[in-house]
Design an enzyme around this catalytic site. Structure first.
Site, PDB file in Angstrom:
ATOM      1  N   HIS A  45      16.041  -4.479 -16.163  1.00  0.00           N
ATOM      2  CA  HIS A  45      16.106  -5.642 -17.318  1.00  0.00           C
ATOM      3  C   HIS A  45      15.890  -5.181 -18.944  1.00  0.00           C
ATOM      4  O   HIS A  45      14.821  -4.190 -18.541  1.00  0.00           O
ATOM      5  CB  HIS A  45      14.866  -6.346 -17.386  1.00  0.00           C
ATOM      6  CG  HIS A  45      14.060  -7.051 -18.219  1.00  0.00           C
ATOM      7  ND1 HIS A  45      14.296  -8.845 -18.444  1.00  0.00           N
ATOM      8  CD2 HIS A  45      13.726  -6.916 -20.087  1.00  0.00           C
ATOM      9  CE1 HIS A  45      14.340  -9.375 -19.589  1.00  0.00           C
ATOM     10  NE2 HIS A  45      13.818  -8.225 -20.225  1.00  0.00           N
ATOM     11  N   ASP A  70       7.331 -20.148 -16.750  1.00  0.00           N
ATOM     12  CA  ASP A  70       7.722 -19.584 -18.008  1.00  0.00           C
ATOM     13  C   ASP A  70       8.550 -20.183 -18.945  1.00  0.00           C
ATOM     14  O   ASP A  70       8.826 -20.413 -20.246  1.00  0.00           O
ATOM     15  CB  ASP A  70       8.403 -18.637 -18.163  1.00  0.00           C
ATOM     16  CG  ASP A  70       9.404 -17.044 -18.746  1.00  0.00           C
ATOM     17  OD1 ASP A  70       8.777 -16.746 -19.410  1.00  0.00           O
ATOM     18  OD2 ASP A  70      10.617 -17.563 -18.848  1.00  0.00           O
ATOM     19  N   ARG A  86       7.114 -21.414 -27.178  1.00  0.00           N
ATOM     20  CA  ARG A  86       7.036 -20.364 -27.824  1.00  0.00           C
ATOM     21  C   ARG A  86       7.965 -20.297 -29.429  1.00  0.00           C
ATOM     22  O   ARG A  86       7.950 -20.030 -29.775  1.00  0.00           O
ATOM     23  CB  ARG A  86       7.048 -19.529 -26.864  1.00  0.00           C
ATOM     24  CG  ARG A  86       5.409 -18.838 -26.718  1.00  0.00           C
ATOM     25  CD  ARG A  86       5.758 -17.872 -25.288  1.00  0.00           C
ATOM     26  NE  ARG A  86       6.161 -16.601 -26.159  1.00  0.00           N
ATOM     27  CZ  ARG A  86       6.568 -15.715 -25.908  1.00  0.00           C
ATOM     28  NH1 ARG A  86       7.766 -15.598 -24.248  1.00  0.00           N
ATOM     29  NH2 ARG A  86       7.183 -14.269 -25.777  1.00  0.00           N
ATOM     30  N   SER A  97       6.127 -12.559 -19.356  1.00  0.00           N
ATOM     31  CA  SER A  97       7.117 -13.693 -19.902  1.00  0.00           C
ATOM     32  C   SER A  97       8.134 -12.834 -18.487  1.00  0.00           C
ATOM     33  O   SER A  97       9.400 -13.300 -18.085  1.00  0.00           O
ATOM     34  CB  SER A  97       7.705 -14.075 -21.193  1.00  0.00           C
ATOM     35  OG  SER A  97       9.369 -14.680 -21.062  1.00  0.00           O
ATOM     36  N   LYS A 141       9.025 -13.887 -14.685  1.00  0.00           N
ATOM     37  CA  LYS A 141      10.714 -13.927 -13.607  1.00  0.00           C
ATOM     38  C   LYS A 141      10.990 -12.164 -12.656  1.00  0.00           C
ATOM     39  O   LYS A 141      11.643 -12.893 -11.470  1.00  0.00           O
ATOM     40  CB  LYS A 141      11.906 -14.400 -14.207  1.00  0.00           C
ATOM     41  CG  LYS A 141      11.565 -15.468 -15.791  1.00  0.00           C
ATOM     42  CD  LYS A 141      12.216 -15.424 -16.781  1.00  0.00           C
ATOM     43  CE  LYS A 141      12.635 -13.787 -17.674  1.00  0.00           C
ATOM     44  NZ  LYS A 141      11.776 -14.925 -18.592  1.00  0.00           N
TER      45      LYS A 141
END
Length: 448
Positions: free
Chosen positions: A82, A161, A168, A183, A187
Protein backbone atom coordinates in the site's frame (compact mmCIF):
# COMPACT_ATOMS: atom_id res chain seq x y z
CA UNK A 1 -23.72 4.49 26.01
CA UNK A 2 -24.59 7.58 24.01
CA UNK A 3 -22.82 9.52 21.24
CA UNK A 4 -23.01 12.63 23.42
CA UNK A 5 -21.00 11.01 26.23
CA UNK A 6 -18.35 9.65 23.85
CA UNK A 7 -17.97 12.99 22.04
CA UNK A 8 -17.65 14.84 25.36
CA UNK A 9 -15.07 12.36 26.63
CA UNK A 10 -12.84 12.77 23.58
CA UNK A 11 -13.41 16.55 23.55
CA UNK A 12 -12.08 16.57 27.12
CA UNK A 13 -9.01 14.56 26.05
CA UNK A 14 -10.04 11.42 27.88
CA UNK A 15 -9.21 7.94 26.62
CA UNK A 16 -12.09 5.91 25.17
CA UNK A 17 -12.51 2.26 26.08
CA UNK A 18 -12.50 -0.47 23.46
CA UNK A 19 -16.21 -1.09 24.11
CA UNK A 20 -17.01 2.59 23.54
CA UNK A 21 -15.11 2.67 20.24
CA UNK A 22 -16.69 -0.59 19.01
CA UNK A 23 -20.18 0.65 19.92
CA UNK A 24 -19.59 3.99 18.20
CA UNK A 25 -18.37 2.44 14.94
CA UNK A 26 -21.07 -0.24 14.88
CA UNK A 27 -23.84 2.27 15.60
CA UNK A 28 -22.61 4.74 12.97
CA UNK A 29 -22.23 2.01 10.33
CA UNK A 30 -25.79 0.83 11.06
CA UNK A 31 -27.16 4.36 10.63
CA UNK A 32 -28.05 4.86 14.29
CA UNK A 33 -25.73 7.85 14.79
CA UNK A 34 -26.26 10.90 12.55
CA UNK A 35 -23.46 12.51 10.55
CA UNK A 36 -23.49 15.68 12.65
CA UNK A 37 -22.60 13.78 15.82
CA UNK A 38 -19.97 11.67 14.10
CA UNK A 39 -18.50 14.86 12.62
CA UNK A 40 -18.15 16.29 16.11
CA UNK A 41 -16.35 13.14 17.26
CA UNK A 42 -14.01 13.20 14.25
CA UNK A 43 -13.12 16.83 14.96
CA UNK A 44 -12.41 15.95 18.61
CA UNK A 45 -10.04 13.20 17.44
CA UNK A 46 -8.46 15.56 14.90
CA UNK A 47 -7.55 18.09 17.61
CA UNK A 48 -6.92 15.79 20.58
CA UNK A 49 -5.57 12.64 18.94
CA UNK A 50 -5.86 9.06 20.15
CA UNK A 51 -3.57 6.77 22.07
CA UNK A 52 -2.04 3.85 20.20
CA UNK A 53 -4.43 1.49 21.99
CA UNK A 54 -7.43 3.60 20.95
CA UNK A 55 -6.18 3.74 17.35
CA UNK A 56 -5.76 -0.04 17.27
CA UNK A 57 -9.26 -0.57 18.71
CA UNK A 58 -10.66 1.85 16.11
CA UNK A 59 -8.87 -0.01 13.30
CA UNK A 60 -10.17 -3.40 14.39
CA UNK A 61 -13.71 -2.07 14.90
CA UNK A 62 -13.66 -0.67 11.35
CA UNK A 63 -12.22 -3.94 10.01
CA UNK A 64 -14.93 -5.94 11.76
CA UNK A 65 -17.72 -3.69 10.40
CA UNK A 66 -17.73 -5.95 7.34
CA UNK A 67 -16.34 -9.21 6.03
CA UNK A 68 -12.81 -10.33 6.83
CA UNK A 69 -11.72 -12.34 3.80
CA UNK A 70 -10.55 -15.88 4.50
CA UNK A 71 -7.73 -16.86 2.14
CA UNK A 72 -6.58 -19.87 4.16
CA UNK A 73 -7.64 -22.24 1.35
CA UNK A 74 -4.95 -20.71 -0.91
CA UNK A 75 -1.42 -22.03 -0.22
CA UNK A 76 1.38 -19.60 0.53
CA UNK A 77 1.94 -16.38 2.42
CA UNK A 78 -0.31 -13.60 1.14
CA UNK A 79 1.41 -10.23 0.81
CA UNK A 80 0.02 -6.87 -0.29
CA UNK A 81 1.51 -3.41 -0.74
CA UNK A 82 0.00 0.00 0.00
CA UNK A 83 1.19 3.50 -0.85
CA UNK A 84 0.04 6.58 1.05
CA UNK A 85 -0.22 8.37 -2.30
CA UNK A 86 1.99 10.37 -4.62
CA UNK A 87 2.23 11.98 -8.05
CA UNK A 88 3.19 9.61 -10.88
CA UNK A 89 3.14 6.68 -8.45
CA UNK A 90 2.44 3.68 -10.68
CA UNK A 91 4.50 1.19 -8.64
CA UNK A 92 1.58 -1.17 -7.90
CA UNK A 93 1.00 -1.77 -11.62
CA UNK A 94 4.50 -3.25 -11.91
CA UNK A 95 4.99 -4.64 -8.41
CA UNK A 96 1.86 -6.84 -8.31
CA UNK A 97 2.67 -8.88 -11.45
CA UNK A 98 6.38 -8.93 -10.59
CA UNK A 99 5.75 -10.35 -7.11
CA UNK A 100 3.21 -12.86 -8.46
CA UNK A 101 5.66 -14.00 -11.15
CA UNK A 102 7.99 -14.97 -8.28
CA UNK A 103 5.33 -17.03 -6.51
CA UNK A 104 4.09 -14.42 -4.03
CA UNK A 105 0.29 -14.50 -3.56
CA UNK A 106 -0.86 -10.87 -4.01
CA UNK A 107 -4.45 -10.02 -2.97
CA UNK A 108 -4.52 -6.32 -3.90
CA UNK A 109 -7.59 -4.24 -3.07
CA UNK A 110 -6.85 -0.70 -4.21
CA UNK A 111 -8.43 2.74 -4.25
CA UNK A 112 -9.16 5.56 -6.66
CA UNK A 113 -7.28 8.83 -6.94
CA UNK A 114 -7.42 11.06 -3.87
CA UNK A 115 -6.94 14.79 -4.27
CA UNK A 116 -3.77 15.46 -6.24
CA UNK A 117 -2.60 11.82 -6.06
CA UNK A 118 -3.45 9.16 -8.62
CA UNK A 119 -5.26 5.90 -7.87
CA UNK A 120 -4.40 2.38 -9.02
CA UNK A 121 -8.03 1.65 -9.96
CA UNK A 122 -8.28 4.67 -12.28
CA UNK A 123 -5.08 3.57 -14.00
CA UNK A 124 -6.29 0.00 -14.45
CA UNK A 125 -9.65 1.22 -15.79
CA UNK A 126 -7.83 3.19 -18.50
CA UNK A 127 -7.20 -0.26 -20.03
CA UNK A 128 -10.35 -0.71 -22.10
CA UNK A 129 -12.61 -3.40 -20.63
CA UNK A 130 -10.64 -3.90 -17.40
CA UNK A 131 -13.16 -4.91 -14.70
CA UNK A 132 -12.24 -3.92 -11.13
CA UNK A 133 -15.54 -5.05 -9.59
CA UNK A 134 -15.29 -8.73 -8.69
CA UNK A 135 -17.36 -10.60 -6.14
CA UNK A 136 -15.39 -12.02 -3.22
CA UNK A 137 -15.87 -15.50 -4.68
CA UNK A 138 -14.40 -14.46 -8.02
CA UNK A 139 -11.59 -12.54 -6.29
CA UNK A 140 -10.57 -15.69 -4.40
CA UNK A 141 -10.88 -17.91 -7.49
CA UNK A 142 -8.67 -15.59 -9.58
CA UNK A 143 -6.16 -15.40 -6.74
CA UNK A 144 -6.05 -19.19 -6.59
CA UNK A 145 -5.72 -19.42 -10.37
CA UNK A 146 -2.99 -16.88 -11.20
CA UNK A 147 -1.67 -15.79 -7.78
CA UNK A 148 -2.72 -12.14 -8.04
CA UNK A 149 -5.94 -10.13 -8.29
CA UNK A 150 -6.39 -6.34 -8.37
CA UNK A 151 -9.84 -5.03 -7.49
CA UNK A 152 -11.58 -2.11 -5.80
CA UNK A 153 -12.98 -2.06 -2.29
CA UNK A 154 -16.26 -3.98 -2.22
CA UNK A 155 -19.32 -3.11 -0.14
CA UNK A 156 -18.52 -6.02 2.17
CA UNK A 157 -15.03 -4.83 3.15
CA UNK A 158 -14.75 -2.25 5.96
CA UNK A 159 -18.03 -0.39 5.21
CA UNK A 160 -17.37 1.79 8.27
CA UNK A 161 -14.27 3.17 6.55
CA UNK A 162 -16.21 4.07 3.42
CA UNK A 163 -18.76 6.07 5.46
CA UNK A 164 -16.18 7.67 7.70
CA UNK A 165 -13.87 8.66 4.86
CA UNK A 166 -16.67 10.42 2.99
CA UNK A 167 -17.43 12.35 6.18
CA UNK A 168 -13.77 13.18 6.86
CA UNK A 169 -13.43 14.46 3.30
CA UNK A 170 -16.11 17.13 3.85
CA UNK A 171 -15.30 18.02 7.47
CA UNK A 172 -11.58 18.84 7.05
CA UNK A 173 -10.53 15.92 9.24
CA UNK A 174 -8.48 13.94 6.71
CA UNK A 175 -4.99 14.84 7.99
CA UNK A 176 -5.15 12.99 11.30
CA UNK A 177 -2.60 10.21 11.86
CA UNK A 178 -4.95 8.04 13.99
CA UNK A 179 -7.75 8.39 11.43
CA UNK A 180 -5.43 7.84 8.44
CA UNK A 181 -3.91 4.78 10.14
CA UNK A 182 -7.28 3.22 10.96
CA UNK A 183 -8.57 3.89 7.43
CA UNK A 184 -5.59 2.25 5.72
CA UNK A 185 -5.15 -0.69 8.06
CA UNK A 186 -8.83 -1.59 8.51
CA UNK A 187 -9.06 -2.33 4.78
CA UNK A 188 -5.72 -4.12 4.62
CA UNK A 189 -6.46 -6.31 7.64
CA UNK A 190 -9.82 -7.25 6.08
CA UNK A 191 -8.12 -8.56 2.89
CA UNK A 192 -6.93 -11.78 4.50
CA UNK A 193 -3.23 -10.94 4.11
CA UNK A 194 -0.36 -12.31 6.17
CA UNK A 195 2.10 -9.48 5.47
CA UNK A 196 2.13 -5.93 4.15
CA UNK A 197 4.73 -3.65 2.56
CA UNK A 198 3.96 0.05 3.00
CA UNK A 199 5.27 2.93 0.91
CA UNK A 200 4.96 6.01 3.14
CA UNK A 201 5.58 9.06 1.00
CA UNK A 202 7.23 12.18 2.38
CA UNK A 203 7.75 15.52 0.65
CA UNK A 204 5.93 18.38 -1.03
CA UNK A 205 3.80 16.03 -3.15
CA UNK A 206 2.78 13.77 -0.24
CA UNK A 207 0.12 14.02 2.45
CA UNK A 208 3.01 13.85 4.94
CA UNK A 209 5.23 16.76 3.95
CA UNK A 210 7.69 16.42 6.85
CA UNK A 211 9.91 13.45 7.68
CA UNK A 212 8.97 13.27 11.37
CA UNK A 213 5.26 13.13 10.48
CA UNK A 214 5.91 10.36 7.96
CA UNK A 215 7.85 8.37 10.56
CA UNK A 216 5.01 8.83 13.05
CA UNK A 217 2.48 7.56 10.50
CA UNK A 218 4.72 4.63 9.54
CA UNK A 219 5.14 3.68 13.22
CA UNK A 220 1.36 3.66 13.69
CA UNK A 221 0.76 1.55 10.58
CA UNK A 222 3.49 -0.98 11.39
CA UNK A 223 2.49 -1.28 15.05
CA UNK A 224 -1.21 -1.76 14.26
CA UNK A 225 -0.40 -4.46 11.72
CA UNK A 226 2.01 -6.27 14.02
CA UNK A 227 -0.45 -6.14 16.92
CA UNK A 228 -3.01 -7.81 14.64
CA UNK A 229 -0.55 -10.64 13.93
CA UNK A 230 0.68 -9.43 10.53
CA UNK A 231 4.26 -8.87 9.36
CA UNK A 232 4.63 -5.25 8.26
CA UNK A 233 7.44 -3.08 6.94
CA UNK A 234 7.29 0.55 5.78
CA UNK A 235 9.63 2.21 3.30
CA UNK A 236 9.82 6.00 3.68
CA UNK A 237 10.23 7.36 0.17
CA UNK A 238 10.88 10.69 -1.52
CA UNK A 239 7.88 12.57 -2.97
CA UNK A 240 9.59 15.92 -3.54
CA UNK A 241 9.22 15.33 -7.28
CA UNK A 242 6.93 13.16 -9.43
CA UNK A 243 7.88 9.51 -9.82
CA UNK A 244 8.95 8.56 -13.32
CA UNK A 245 7.91 10.70 -16.27
CA UNK A 246 4.22 9.98 -16.92
CA UNK A 247 1.45 11.49 -14.78
CA UNK A 248 -2.08 10.47 -15.74
CA UNK A 249 -3.85 7.17 -16.10
CA UNK A 250 -2.95 5.68 -19.48
CA UNK A 251 0.38 7.51 -19.53
CA UNK A 252 1.25 5.70 -16.29
CA UNK A 253 0.09 2.34 -17.64
CA UNK A 254 2.23 2.92 -20.74
CA UNK A 255 5.27 3.75 -18.61
CA UNK A 256 4.62 0.66 -16.48
CA UNK A 257 4.62 -1.45 -19.63
CA UNK A 258 8.03 0.03 -20.52
CA UNK A 259 9.36 -1.07 -17.12
CA UNK A 260 7.77 -4.52 -17.41
CA UNK A 261 9.61 -4.90 -20.73
CA UNK A 262 12.95 -4.08 -19.14
CA UNK A 263 13.08 -0.32 -19.80
CA UNK A 264 11.58 2.75 -18.17
CA UNK A 265 12.79 5.41 -15.71
CA UNK A 266 15.35 4.43 -13.09
CA UNK A 267 13.43 5.78 -10.08
CA UNK A 268 10.42 3.61 -10.95
CA UNK A 269 12.62 0.55 -11.46
CA UNK A 270 14.53 1.03 -8.22
CA UNK A 271 11.50 1.67 -6.04
CA UNK A 272 9.63 -1.27 -7.57
CA UNK A 273 12.55 -3.65 -7.01
CA UNK A 274 13.08 -2.53 -3.40
CA UNK A 275 9.41 -2.89 -2.42
CA UNK A 276 8.94 -6.19 -4.26
CA UNK A 277 12.10 -7.55 -2.61
CA UNK A 278 10.51 -7.03 0.80
CA UNK A 279 7.35 -8.79 -0.39
CA UNK A 280 9.46 -11.73 -1.58
CA UNK A 281 11.29 -11.85 1.77
CA UNK A 282 7.98 -12.04 3.63
CA UNK A 283 6.86 -14.90 1.36
CA UNK A 284 10.20 -16.69 1.79
CA UNK A 285 11.39 -16.35 5.40
CA UNK A 286 15.15 -16.65 5.53
CA UNK A 287 15.76 -15.10 2.11
CA UNK A 288 18.17 -12.15 2.23
CA UNK A 289 17.43 -8.75 0.75
CA UNK A 290 20.23 -9.18 -1.81
CA UNK A 291 18.80 -12.52 -2.97
CA UNK A 292 15.27 -11.14 -3.18
CA UNK A 293 16.39 -8.00 -5.03
CA UNK A 294 18.36 -10.05 -7.57
CA UNK A 295 15.42 -12.39 -8.24
CA UNK A 296 13.09 -9.43 -8.71
CA UNK A 297 15.51 -7.80 -11.12
CA UNK A 298 15.77 -11.02 -13.15
CA UNK A 299 12.00 -11.35 -13.56
CA UNK A 300 11.62 -7.71 -14.50
CA UNK A 301 14.16 -8.19 -17.29
CA UNK A 302 13.31 -11.69 -18.55
CA UNK A 303 9.67 -10.99 -19.45
CA UNK A 304 8.05 -13.08 -16.70
CA UNK A 305 6.61 -10.03 -14.92
CA UNK A 306 5.21 -8.73 -18.23
CA UNK A 307 3.62 -12.11 -18.96
CA UNK A 308 1.97 -12.06 -15.53
CA UNK A 309 0.60 -8.58 -16.20
CA UNK A 310 -0.95 -9.88 -19.44
CA UNK A 311 -2.58 -12.64 -17.38
CA UNK A 312 -4.01 -10.05 -14.99
CA UNK A 313 -5.44 -8.00 -17.85
CA UNK A 314 -6.88 -11.11 -19.50
CA UNK A 315 -8.75 -12.39 -16.41
CA UNK A 316 -10.08 -8.89 -15.74
CA UNK A 317 -11.44 -8.60 -19.29
CA UNK A 318 -9.03 -5.91 -20.47
CA UNK A 319 -8.06 -5.29 -24.09
CA UNK A 320 -4.74 -7.08 -24.58
CA UNK A 321 -4.05 -5.42 -27.91
CA UNK A 322 -3.23 -2.18 -26.08
CA UNK A 323 -0.90 -4.08 -23.74
CA UNK A 324 0.96 -5.68 -26.65
CA UNK A 325 0.91 -2.54 -28.82
CA UNK A 326 0.51 0.48 -26.52
CA UNK A 327 1.28 2.83 -29.40
CA UNK A 328 -2.17 1.99 -30.85
CA UNK A 329 -4.00 3.44 -27.81
CA UNK A 330 -5.90 6.65 -28.69
CA UNK A 331 -3.86 9.73 -27.82
CA UNK A 332 -5.13 12.98 -26.33
CA UNK A 333 -6.33 15.38 -29.00
CA UNK A 334 -4.03 18.20 -27.87
CA UNK A 335 -0.46 18.49 -26.64
CA UNK A 336 0.86 21.69 -25.07
CA UNK A 337 4.59 22.11 -24.44
CA UNK A 338 6.04 23.65 -21.27
CA UNK A 339 9.37 25.45 -21.67
CA UNK A 340 12.09 26.47 -19.23
CA UNK A 341 12.26 30.21 -18.63
CA UNK A 342 15.99 30.40 -17.86
CA UNK A 343 19.30 28.54 -17.95
CA UNK A 344 20.46 26.51 -14.95
CA UNK A 345 19.61 23.34 -13.08
CA UNK A 346 16.22 22.10 -11.91
CA UNK A 347 16.68 22.38 -8.14
CA UNK A 348 13.11 21.64 -7.02
CA UNK A 349 9.58 21.03 -8.22
CA UNK A 350 6.32 21.88 -6.49
CA UNK A 351 4.95 18.36 -6.85
CA UNK A 352 1.59 19.24 -5.29
CA UNK A 353 1.00 21.88 -7.96
CA UNK A 354 1.96 19.47 -10.74
CA UNK A 355 -0.46 16.92 -9.29
CA UNK A 356 -3.23 19.51 -9.08
CA UNK A 357 -2.50 20.53 -12.68
CA UNK A 358 -3.06 16.91 -13.73
CA UNK A 359 -6.42 16.95 -11.94
CA UNK A 360 -7.35 20.21 -13.70
CA UNK A 361 -6.87 18.65 -17.15
CA UNK A 362 -9.03 15.60 -16.34
CA UNK A 363 -6.47 13.04 -15.15
CA UNK A 364 -7.99 13.14 -11.65
CA UNK A 365 -11.15 14.22 -9.85
CA UNK A 366 -11.99 17.47 -8.08
CA UNK A 367 -15.35 15.99 -7.09
CA UNK A 368 -16.38 12.37 -6.60
CA UNK A 369 -18.73 12.48 -9.59
CA UNK A 370 -16.12 13.88 -12.03
CA UNK A 371 -15.30 11.78 -15.09
CA UNK A 372 -11.70 10.78 -15.71
CA UNK A 373 -10.11 11.37 -19.12
CA UNK A 374 -7.80 8.33 -19.44
CA UNK A 375 -5.69 10.03 -22.14
CA UNK A 376 -5.07 13.24 -20.14
CA UNK A 377 -1.81 13.74 -18.30
CA UNK A 378 1.60 15.32 -18.09
CA UNK A 379 4.93 13.95 -19.29
CA UNK A 380 7.89 15.22 -17.28
CA UNK A 381 10.88 15.91 -19.53
CA UNK A 382 13.26 17.39 -16.95
CA UNK A 383 13.77 16.10 -13.41
CA UNK A 384 15.45 17.57 -10.33
CA UNK A 385 19.20 17.79 -11.00
CA UNK A 386 18.87 18.08 -14.78
CA UNK A 387 20.62 20.94 -16.57
CA UNK A 388 18.36 23.12 -18.73
CA UNK A 389 18.63 26.05 -21.07
CA UNK A 390 15.98 28.70 -21.63
CA UNK A 391 13.24 27.37 -23.93
CA UNK A 392 14.16 23.73 -23.33
CA UNK A 393 11.12 21.46 -23.15
CA UNK A 394 10.60 20.60 -19.45
CA UNK A 395 7.14 19.00 -19.67
CA UNK A 396 4.35 18.23 -22.11
CA UNK A 397 0.63 18.35 -21.35
CA UNK A 398 -1.80 15.87 -22.96
CA UNK A 399 -5.35 17.18 -22.87
CA UNK A 400 -8.69 17.65 -24.61
CA UNK A 401 -9.64 20.79 -26.59
CA UNK A 402 -11.84 21.88 -23.67
CA UNK A 403 -8.74 22.50 -21.52
CA UNK A 404 -6.85 25.80 -21.69
CA UNK A 405 -3.41 24.29 -22.25
CA UNK A 406 -1.56 27.61 -21.96
CA UNK A 407 -2.93 28.30 -18.47
CA UNK A 408 -1.96 24.82 -17.29
CA UNK A 409 1.48 25.21 -18.91
CA UNK A 410 2.07 28.40 -16.94
CA UNK A 411 1.08 26.58 -13.75
CA UNK A 412 3.58 23.79 -14.40
CA UNK A 413 6.25 26.28 -15.44
CA UNK A 414 5.78 28.03 -12.08
CA UNK A 415 6.17 24.68 -10.29
CA UNK A 416 9.77 24.35 -11.56
CA UNK A 417 12.58 26.01 -9.64
CA UNK A 418 15.62 26.59 -11.86
CA UNK A 419 18.82 27.97 -10.31
CA UNK A 420 22.48 28.45 -11.23
CA UNK A 421 23.95 25.70 -9.02
CA UNK A 422 23.11 22.01 -9.22
CA UNK A 423 21.22 20.70 -6.17
CA UNK A 424 22.37 17.98 -3.79
CA UNK A 425 20.73 14.70 -4.71
CA UNK A 426 18.12 13.45 -2.25
CA UNK A 427 17.80 9.70 -1.67
CA UNK A 428 14.89 7.87 -3.24
CA UNK A 429 14.35 5.84 -0.07
CA UNK A 430 15.04 7.59 3.23
CA UNK A 431 14.77 4.51 5.39
CA UNK A 432 12.91 1.34 6.31
CA UNK A 433 10.80 1.02 9.43
CA UNK A 434 9.70 -2.27 10.97
CA UNK A 435 8.83 -3.50 14.46
CA UNK A 436 12.49 -3.08 15.45
CA UNK A 437 12.64 0.59 14.47
CA UNK A 438 13.96 2.81 11.66
CA UNK A 439 17.07 1.88 9.68
CA UNK A 440 18.69 2.51 6.31
CA UNK A 441 17.57 0.28 3.48
CA UNK A 442 19.59 -2.90 3.25
CA UNK A 443 22.41 -2.76 0.71
CA UNK A 444 21.81 0.81 -0.39
CA UNK A 445 24.14 0.37 -3.37
CA UNK A 446 21.26 -1.38 -5.19
CA UNK A 447 19.55 2.02 -5.37
CA UNK A 448 22.42 3.90 -6.95
Amino acid sequence: MSPYEIIMKKRNRQELSGDEIRWLIRSYTDGEIPDYQMSAWLMSVFFNGMTFRETTDLTLAMRDSGVVVDLSSIPGIKVDKHSTGGVGDKISLILAPLAASLGVVVPMISGRGLGHTGGTLDKLESITGFDIFFSMEKFINVLRSIGVCMIGQTAEIAPADKKLYALRDVTATVESIPLISASIMSKKLAEGIDALVLDVKVGNGAFMRHFDDAVNLAQHLVSIGESAGKSVVALLTNMDEPLGEGIGNWLEVRESLDVLRGGGPQDIIQLTLAQTAYMLMFANPGMTYDEAYARCKDNLNNGKAFDKFREIVRVHGGNLSYIDRPETYPEAECKTPVYAQTDGFVTATDTLQIGLASVAIGAGRSKKEDTIDPTAGIVIKKKVGDAVKANDLIAEIYHSPRVDGKTVAHRIQSAYKIEYNAPDKKPLIYGVLDKHGLKEIENNRNLE
